[in-house]
Design an enzyme around this catalytic site. Structure first.
Site, mmCIF file in Angstrom:
data_model
loop_
_atom_site.group_PDB
_atom_site.id
_atom_site.type_symbol
_atom_site.label_atom_id
_atom_site.label_comp_id
_atom_site.label_asym_id
_atom_site.label_seq_id
_atom_site.Cartn_x
_atom_site.Cartn_y
_atom_site.Cartn_z
ATOM 1 N N HIS A 68 0.824 -1.214 0.000
ATOM 2 C CA HIS A 68 0.000 0.000 0.000
ATOM 3 C C HIS A 68 0.859 1.266 0.000
ATOM 4 O O HIS A 68 1.200 1.800 1.054
ATOM 5 C CB HIS A 68 -0.877 -0.028 1.261
ATOM 6 C CG HIS A 68 -2.027 0.923 1.200
ATOM 7 N ND1 HIS A 68 -3.256 0.613 1.719
ATOM 8 C CD2 HIS A 68 -2.145 2.175 0.696
ATOM 9 C CE1 HIS A 68 -4.068 1.633 1.545
ATOM 10 N NE2 HIS A 68 -3.415 2.597 0.926
ATOM 11 N N HIS A 70 1.385 5.215 -2.144
ATOM 12 C CA HIS A 70 0.884 6.194 -3.124
ATOM 13 C C HIS A 70 2.104 6.897 -3.707
ATOM 14 O O HIS A 70 2.748 7.685 -3.016
ATOM 15 C CB HIS A 70 -0.025 7.221 -2.438
ATOM 16 C CG HIS A 70 -1.265 6.619 -1.852
ATOM 17 N ND1 HIS A 70 -2.450 6.541 -2.554
ATOM 18 C CD2 HIS A 70 -1.506 6.043 -0.648
ATOM 19 C CE1 HIS A 70 -3.380 5.963 -1.794
ATOM 20 N NE2 HIS A 70 -2.832 5.648 -0.630
ATOM 21 N N ARG A 72 1.921 8.643 -6.624
ATOM 22 C CA ARG A 72 1.368 9.891 -7.180
ATOM 23 C C ARG A 72 1.607 10.133 -8.653
ATOM 24 O O ARG A 72 1.178 11.164 -9.182
ATOM 25 C CB ARG A 72 1.896 11.111 -6.407
ATOM 26 C CG ARG A 72 1.717 11.058 -4.898
ATOM 27 C CD ARG A 72 0.276 10.936 -4.497
ATOM 28 N NE ARG A 72 0.089 11.149 -3.063
ATOM 29 C CZ ARG A 72 -1.004 10.802 -2.417
ATOM 30 N NH1 ARG A 72 -2.011 10.209 -3.041
ATOM 31 N NH2 ARG A 72 -1.126 11.015 -1.123
ATOM 32 N N ASP A 160 -8.738 2.523 -3.686
ATOM 33 C CA ASP A 160 -8.238 3.056 -2.409
ATOM 34 C C ASP A 160 -8.156 4.583 -2.395
ATOM 35 O O ASP A 160 -7.775 5.217 -3.378
ATOM 36 C CB ASP A 160 -6.861 2.499 -2.069
ATOM 37 C CG ASP A 160 -6.377 3.070 -0.756
ATOM 38 O OD1 ASP A 160 -6.966 2.745 0.274
ATOM 39 O OD2 ASP A 160 -5.437 3.897 -0.774
ATOM 40 N N HIS A 187 -10.930 -0.219 0.577
ATOM 41 C CA HIS A 187 -10.868 0.903 1.504
ATOM 42 C C HIS A 187 -12.278 0.933 2.107
ATOM 43 O O HIS A 187 -13.195 1.482 1.514
ATOM 44 C CB HIS A 187 -10.542 2.190 0.747
ATOM 45 C CG HIS A 187 -10.652 3.440 1.554
ATOM 46 N ND1 HIS A 187 -9.605 4.328 1.700
ATOM 47 C CD2 HIS A 187 -11.679 3.970 2.263
ATOM 48 C CE1 HIS A 187 -9.992 5.346 2.475
ATOM 49 N NE2 HIS A 187 -11.248 5.159 2.814
ATOM 50 N N HIS A 240 -5.565 -0.703 5.494
ATOM 51 C CA HIS A 240 -5.404 0.183 6.668
ATOM 52 C C HIS A 240 -6.450 0.031 7.766
ATOM 53 O O HIS A 240 -7.161 0.977 8.096
ATOM 54 C CB HIS A 240 -5.303 1.643 6.224
ATOM 55 C CG HIS A 240 -6.273 2.125 5.169
ATOM 56 N ND1 HIS A 240 -7.630 1.895 5.241
ATOM 57 C CD2 HIS A 240 -6.078 2.847 4.030
ATOM 58 C CE1 HIS A 240 -8.224 2.441 4.200
ATOM 59 N NE2 HIS A 240 -7.294 3.015 3.450
ATOM 60 N N ASP A 313 0.991 2.523 3.884
ATOM 61 C CA ASP A 313 0.056 3.557 3.409
ATOM 62 C C ASP A 313 0.806 4.888 3.240
ATOM 63 O O ASP A 313 0.320 5.951 3.647
ATOM 64 C CB ASP A 313 -1.157 3.728 4.331
ATOM 65 C CG ASP A 313 -2.295 4.463 3.620
ATOM 66 O OD1 ASP A 313 -2.132 4.837 2.442
ATOM 67 O OD2 ASP A 313 -3.348 4.667 4.249
ATOM 68 N N HIS A 317 2.182 14.296 0.480
ATOM 69 C CA HIS A 317 1.548 15.518 -0.015
ATOM 70 C C HIS A 317 2.609 16.609 0.022
ATOM 71 O O HIS A 317 3.631 16.461 0.711
ATOM 72 C CB HIS A 317 0.347 15.902 0.851
ATOM 73 C CG HIS A 317 -0.776 14.917 0.770
ATOM 74 N ND1 HIS A 317 -1.586 14.805 -0.339
ATOM 75 C CD2 HIS A 317 -1.212 13.970 1.644
ATOM 76 C CE1 HIS A 317 -2.473 13.838 -0.141
ATOM 77 N NE2 HIS A 317 -2.263 13.316 1.054
HETATM 78 O O1 DOR Z 1 -4.692 9.149 4.468
HETATM 79 C C1 DOR Z 1 -4.924 8.730 3.340
HETATM 80 N N1 DOR Z 1 -4.313 9.233 2.262
HETATM 81 N N2 DOR Z 1 -5.832 7.766 3.190
HETATM 82 C C2 DOR Z 1 -6.245 7.356 1.998
HETATM 83 O O2 DOR Z 1 -7.056 6.478 1.943
HETATM 84 C C3 DOR Z 1 -5.740 8.019 0.765
HETATM 85 C C4 DOR Z 1 -4.429 8.613 0.986
HETATM 86 C C5 DOR Z 1 -3.992 9.546 -0.101
HETATM 87 O O3 DOR Z 1 -4.116 9.204 -1.276
HETATM 88 O O4 DOR Z 1 -3.469 10.623 0.221
#
Ligand code: DOR
Length: 441
Positions: A68, A70, A72, A160, A187, A240, A313, A317
């Protein structure tokens, strides 16, 4: 590849191989990117002439597998790219990651699956395996061409980031996944309950004046999805998991023979809703940090097998986005570079887990869920492994993170246990300086 890349002998190392329940001091021999020997005792002298690494005091474990993350890309390269995410993964001891499809465009066609795979190969730091979307653009409305995406290399199906609202549609997705032989990652969340919430609903949300997300939002979602997994006979993996109530349902479903697996994340094991008290958005994610009682239930569930594995997870950002007030900042934390140390501290040093238990939860167990060959140091396996110093204490610092994300809740905290080097098919992907010193020793 240089002549000696993919060939080496690691000596004097503590081997942790969950595929053989092996925890012993020994040696690992790598030839042409594969493990050719991995046994207790000293490495044989003479014979093959390979570079030798003296890894006394270190542990060797199969490369970690994260179901899991991301990364991006495509679309949100200011948050992370497949290259920077892969570098963060290697620094955390990971050799395989499953990327979530909530990109732009979403990973909802074979072409985007190819793109993610190819960028992963070009980065060359870990095996980047895409999960493909359940619905077009993750909008929850129409199904994608799953067969094409699986043929292109998708290893799981998921929307997700959000639940699939339409239960009837989700049922059919589960049925397709069964035919295709890939798991669906859910999710699980009832959005009518989570609504505008930004943290766990409880005494801390009241005290802080922040809108809460009740644990029931997850429990109701998990209850629905377990019934759909039961109905379809498909393999479903719950992402998660954060709450005691959800664990109770998963435990019962497993006892009844439903093909459900589940993961939790390191942040749920180390932090609680009380950590939101400073309104620091590094503690904001979805599902949210819950109560101490929920945390205790997660630890028990990892011990009794209700939870199968730990996934980061990793959700980067930009600093600008995360610097907004708590209620406005996006959900998500980064955790690839700190996952092992955080879990080692919480479960092994402060808990009753053995190091082999933890290695299993981070390598063999997740590998099995996606049918990957990782998680083993058996002769014949790809030489994907990590070398760890379990005694070193260190403090994650913002400037050292290889992820573009700075939203890491462990920054400035002392952790014990550090990944020193990571190898993918016998090639060093992290720890250059350390490895050169080790060879020169
Ligand atoms: O905290 C999270 N961020 N939970 C998620 O399910 C998506 C993820 C995201 O893509 O930023």
């Amino acid at each position: 590849m240089s002549a000696n890349e993919g060939n080496l002998i690691i000596e004097g190392v503590r081997i942790l191989d969950p595929s053989r329940d092996l925890d012993a001091k020994g040696h690992l021999v790598v030839q042409e990117g594969k493990v050719t020997a991995c046994d207790a005792g000293p490495a044989p002298e003479g014979g093959v002439d390979l570079p030798r690494v003296d890894a006394k005091g270190l542990v060797v474990a199969p490369g970690f597998v994260d179901l899991h993350v991301h990364f991006r890309e495509p679309g949100f390269e200011d948050k992370e790219t497949i290259e920077t995410g892969s570098a963060a993964a290697a620094a955390g001891g990971f050799t395989t990651v499953v990327t979530m499809p909530n990109t732009s465009p979403a990973v909802d066609t074979a072409a985007v699956v190819h793109l993610v795979r190819n960028k992963g190969l070009a980065a060359g730091q870990c095996r980047v395996l895409p999960a493909a979307a359940v619905t077009h653009n993750l909008e929850g409305k129409s199904m994608c061409q799953y067969g094409d995406m699986v043929d292109a290399g998708a290893v799981a199906l998921t929307d997700d980031g959000q639940p699939v609202r339409d239960a009837g549609l989700f049922r059919h997705v589960l049925e397709y996944s069964r035919i295709l032989g890939v798991p669906v990652i859910t999710h699980a969340e009832d959005e009518t309950l989570s609504a505008e919430g930004v943290m766990h609903e409880g005494k801390w949300s009241t005290r802080l004046g922040l809108k809460g997300i009740p644990a029931a939002a997850e429990v109701v979602g998990v209850a629905r999805d377990i019934e759909l997994a039961r109905l379809s006979g498909a393999r479903m993996h719950v992402a998660h998991v954060s709450s005691r109530g959800a664990l109770e349902l998963i435990r019962r479903a497993k006892d009844q023979g439903v093909a459900v697996t589940a993961e939790t994340a390191p942040h749920f094991l180390d932090f609680t809703d009380a950590d939101c008290a400073t309104y620091d958005s590094r503690f904001k994610m979805r599902p949210p940090l819950r109560s101490m009682d929920d945390q205790q239930a997660l630890v028990e569930a990892l011990a009794d097998g209700t939870l199968d594995c730990i996934s980061s997870d990793h959700a980067p950002h930009t600093p600008n986005e995360k610097e907004q007030p708590f209620d406005l900042a996006p959900f998500g934390v980064v955790g690839l570079e700190t996952a092992f140390a955080a879990c080692h501290d919480r479960l092994v040093r402060r808990g009753s887990f053995s190091l082999l238990d933890l290695v299993r939860l981070m390598s063999l167990a997740p590998a099995r869920i996606i049918g990957s060959e990782g998680g083993t140091l058996r002769p014949g396996a790809a030489a994907d492994f990590t070398l760890i110093d379990t005694e070193t204490s260190w403090m994650p610092r913002e400037r050292d993170l290889l992820s573009k994300g700075r939203n890491c809740p462990w920054l400035g905290r002392s952790l014990t246990g550090r990944v020193q080097a990571t190898y993918l098919a016998g090639r060093l992907t992290h720890g250059q300086r350390w490895a050169q010193e080790a060879v020169a020793r």
